[in-house]
Write a protein that holds these residues in place. Structure first.
Motif, PDB file in Angstrom:
ATOM      1  N   MET A  54       0.816  -1.217   0.000  1.00 36.01           N
ATOM      2  CA  MET A  54       0.000   0.000   0.000  1.00 36.01           C
ATOM      3  C   MET A  54       0.847   1.262   0.000  1.00 36.01           C
ATOM      4  O   MET A  54       0.543   2.233  -0.687  1.00 36.01           O
ATOM      5  CB  MET A  54      -0.932  -0.009   1.212  1.00 36.01           C
TER       6      MET A  54
ATOM      7  N   VAL B  77      -5.660   2.696   7.510  1.00 35.35           N
ATOM      8  CA  VAL B  77      -5.797   3.023   6.083  1.00 35.35           C
ATOM      9  C   VAL B  77      -6.434   4.400   5.910  1.00 35.35           C
ATOM     10  O   VAL B  77      -6.015   5.208   5.064  1.00 35.35           O
ATOM     11  CB  VAL B  77      -6.630   1.941   5.369  1.00 35.35           C
ATOM     12  N   SER B  78      -7.441   4.699   6.734  1.00 31.68           N
ATOM     13  CA  SER B  78      -8.118   6.001   6.643  1.00 31.68           C
ATOM     14  C   SER B  78      -7.178   7.138   7.008  1.00 31.68           C
ATOM     15  O   SER B  78      -7.168   8.189   6.351  1.00 31.68           O
ATOM     16  CB  SER B  78      -9.341   6.011   7.562  1.00 31.68           C
TER      17      SER B  78
ATOM     18  N   SER C 137      -4.792   7.743   4.209  1.00 28.83           N
ATOM     19  CA  SER C 137      -5.443   8.436   3.091  1.00 28.83           C
ATOM     20  C   SER C 137      -5.613   9.923   3.392  1.00 28.83           C
ATOM     21  O   SER C 137      -5.696  10.746   2.473  1.00 28.83           O
ATOM     22  CB  SER C 137      -6.807   7.806   2.803  1.00 28.83           C
TER      23      SER C 137
ATOM     24  N   LEU D  78      -1.688   5.885  -2.216  1.00 28.33           N
ATOM     25  CA  LEU D  78      -1.926   4.527  -1.728  1.00 28.33           C
ATOM     26  C   LEU D  78      -2.098   3.616  -2.931  1.00 28.33           C
ATOM     27  O   LEU D  78      -3.044   3.755  -3.705  1.00 28.33           O
ATOM     28  CB  LEU D  78      -3.170   4.490  -0.832  1.00 28.33           C
TER      29      LEU D  78
ATOM     30  N   SER E 267      -2.334   0.093  -3.063  1.00 32.11           N
ATOM     31  CA  SER E 267      -3.246  -1.036  -2.915  1.00 32.11           C
ATOM     32  C   SER E 267      -3.852  -0.964  -1.522  1.00 32.11           C
ATOM     33  O   SER E 267      -3.128  -0.911  -0.531  1.00 32.11           O
ATOM     34  CB  SER E 267      -2.506  -2.363  -3.094  1.00 32.11           C
ATOM     35  N   ILE E 268      -5.161  -0.934  -1.438  1.00 35.08           N
ATOM     36  CA  ILE E 268      -5.823  -0.724  -0.156  1.00 35.08           C
ATOM     37  C   ILE E 268      -6.316  -2.057   0.417  1.00 35.08           C
ATOM     38  O   ILE E 268      -7.144  -2.734  -0.198  1.00 35.08           O
ATOM     39  CB  ILE E 268      -7.003   0.246  -0.311  1.00 35.08           C
TER      40      ILE E 268
ATOM     41  N   ASP F 231      -7.159  -7.211  -0.897  1.00 31.86           N
ATOM     42  CA  ASP F 231      -6.956  -5.842  -1.365  1.00 31.86           C
ATOM     43  C   ASP F 231      -8.175  -5.416  -2.184  1.00 31.86           C
ATOM     44  O   ASP F 231      -9.144  -6.166  -2.320  1.00 31.86           O
ATOM     45  CB  ASP F 231      -5.652  -5.699  -2.156  1.00 31.86           C
ATOM     46  N   SER F 232      -8.129  -4.207  -2.720  1.00 33.10           N
ATOM     47  CA  SER F 232      -9.295  -3.657  -3.420  1.00 33.10           C
ATOM     48  C   SER F 232      -9.612  -4.385  -4.713  1.00 33.10           C
ATOM     49  O   SER F 232     -10.694  -4.196  -5.281  1.00 33.10           O
ATOM     50  CB  SER F 232      -9.071  -2.159  -3.705  1.00 33.10           C
TER      51      SER F 232
END
Length: 285
Positions: free
Chosen positions: A132, A171-172, A175, A215, A217-218, A252-253
């Protein structure tokens, strides 16, 4: 006429509560046989989730994440460091997970929570293996200066699925992160341009304005309880304490598997149960 009914209802509630405390597993299995949980959720449904960015004004990036009652506060502080000789073009990301006594009755003051270092390592491994964050993006001047990002996550309410909520808050916060403006001082060192200085660098700025972190890869995760033939998504703390087989799946997403974590519990005889546990997470994504 109303009093006997009210008394009967109260008596029934006391009996149910007593049964729940004395025979918690039997209490849950009665609900599971009807594909429902005591909080009213179907077996495969996660709790409501909320995210608030910028929860800590003094941080360079922050977020407050809630999954049901489980609450995590993540904050990032950026500092300039000298990169290592082995990785002169890379910065560093340090992750620490904290469980203060306020988060749960089982966390005693003065004694570190057993889950804290485990979740810290899980977070570090997941964010690293997901790709990420490109550590080269944290470089300022090759071999001379790079960013050291301190990501601290505080558990404010530990009501189950700690890793899921901690990863979501991390993650937030990443971001939301903005790199501070830095410049070269008279000694040729990279320093952060503070707002108290009017935002005016002493020399040519290394980065002219605040920028966001890319980012790549989330990662998302879902923890499930495996009990007999049942799969319970996003367990509460009570459910985790009663039914011990937990599996955390991280995708991942693009729905690619990043990791699978199963701490303790009986050995699974085949992979079919694990494959079934993927479906709630894919629907969540």
């Amino acid at each position: 006429m109303g009093l006997p009914d009210a008394s009967g209802d109260l008596s029934s509630e006391v009996e149910v509560d007593a049964f729940r405390r004395l025979f918690p597993l039997r209490f849950y299995e009665r609900h599971l046989s009807e594909s429902i949980r005591p909080d009213g959720r179907p077996l495969g449904r996660a709790r409501d989730t909320t995210i608030a960015l910028g929860a800590v004004a003094s941080a360079d990036g922050s977020a407050l994440a809630k999954i049901g009652s489980t609450t995590m506060l993540a904050a990032i502080k950026m500092e300039v460091m000298t990169p290592s000789m082995e990785s002169p073009d890379e910065g560093c990301l340090a992750i620490d997970f904290h469980m203060p006594p306020i988060c749960s009755p089982i966390v005693r003051p003065g004694r570190p929570a057993e889950a804290a270092p485990v979740v810290s390592k899980q977070l570090s491994d997941t964010i690293s293996s997901s790709g990420m964050v490109d550590l080269k993006e944290l470089s300022l001047v090759s071999g001379k200066a790079a960013w050291m990002a301190y990501l601290d996550i505080y558990c404010l309410d530990a009501d189950g699925a700690l890793f899921d909520a901690a990863l979501l808050s991390a993650v937030s916060a990443l971001s939301h992160l903005q790199f501070p403006v830095v410049s070269l001082n008279e000694d040729g060192r990279v320093v952060v341009v503070s707002e108290e200085d009017g935002g005016k660098p002493e020399k040519e700025p290394v980065n002219r304005e605040k920028r966001k972190l890319t980012l790549k890869s989330i990662p998302f995760s879902l923890t499930c309880i495996l009990h007999k033939n049942y799969i319970l998504a996003d367990p509460t703390a009570e459910e985790e304490s009663i039914m011990e087989t937990l599996v955390t799946v991280v995708l991942d997403s693009s729905s690619q598997l990043i990791s699978l974590y199963k701490p303790g519990g009986p050995v699974l005889a085949n992979t079919s149960v694990i494959q079934v546990s993927f479906s709630p997470l894919k629907h969540t994504l």
